[in-house]
Write a protein that holds these residues in place. Structure first.
Motif, PDB file in Angstrom:
ATOM      1  N   ALA A   9       0.829  -1.203   0.000  1.00 58.32           N
ATOM      2  CA  ALA A   9       0.000   0.000   0.000  1.00 58.32           C
ATOM      3  C   ALA A   9       0.865   1.254   0.000  1.00 58.32           C
ATOM      4  CB  ALA A   9      -0.911   0.004   1.226  1.00 58.32           C
ATOM      5  N   ASP A  12      -1.108   6.845  -2.293  1.00 60.58           N
ATOM      6  CA  ASP A  12      -2.038   6.923  -3.424  1.00 60.58           C
ATOM      7  C   ASP A  12      -3.067   5.799  -3.379  1.00 60.58           C
ATOM      8  OD1 ASP A  12      -0.862   9.208  -4.448  1.00 60.58           O
ATOM      9  OD2 ASP A  12       0.374   8.125  -5.902  1.00 60.58           O
ATOM     10  N   SER A  13      -2.617   4.569  -3.123  1.00 65.90           N
ATOM     11  CA  SER A  13      -3.564   3.449  -3.095  1.00 65.90           C
ATOM     12  C   SER A  13      -4.534   3.584  -1.927  1.00 65.90           C
ATOM     13  CB  SER A  13      -2.834   2.111  -3.041  1.00 65.90           C
ATOM     14  OG  SER A  13      -2.183   1.925  -1.805  1.00 65.90           O
ATOM     15  N   GLU A  14      -4.059   4.065  -0.805  1.00 68.47           N
ATOM     16  CA  GLU A  14      -4.932   4.268   0.347  1.00 68.47           C
ATOM     17  C   GLU A  14      -5.964   5.360   0.082  1.00 68.47           C
ATOM     18  OE1 GLU A  14      -5.104   2.573   3.376  1.00 68.47           O
ATOM     19  OE2 GLU A  14      -3.771   1.161   2.377  1.00 68.47           O
ATOM     20  N   PRO A  19      -3.661   2.679 -10.152  1.00 70.07           N
ATOM     21  CA  PRO A  19      -2.311   2.644 -10.724  1.00 70.07           C
ATOM     22  C   PRO A  19      -2.317   3.237 -12.132  1.00 70.07           C
ATOM     23  CG  PRO A  19      -2.943   0.487  -9.877  1.00 70.07           C
ATOM     24  CD  PRO A  19      -4.147   1.338  -9.840  1.00 70.07           C
TER      25      PRO A  19
END
Length: 43
Positions: A9, A12-14, A19
């Motif tokens: 993680a 950005d992903s959180e 992507p």
């Protein structure tokens, strides 16, 4: 042999950011190669 691929993680992903298109395409190509070779059991 069994294995699992995990992506660590990041901020950005959180935050829910997807992507890059380049990374998504590369992951799709790799997944397809695993399927074609008979290595992938489930996905």
């Amino acid at each position: 042999m069994r294995f699992m691929i995990l992506v660590k993680a990041s901020q950005d992903s959180e935050a829910g950011k997807l992507p890059s298109q380049e990374l998504l395409e590369a992951m799709g190509e790799y997944s397809g190669a695993l399927d074609t070779s008979g290595v992938a059991l489930i996905g």
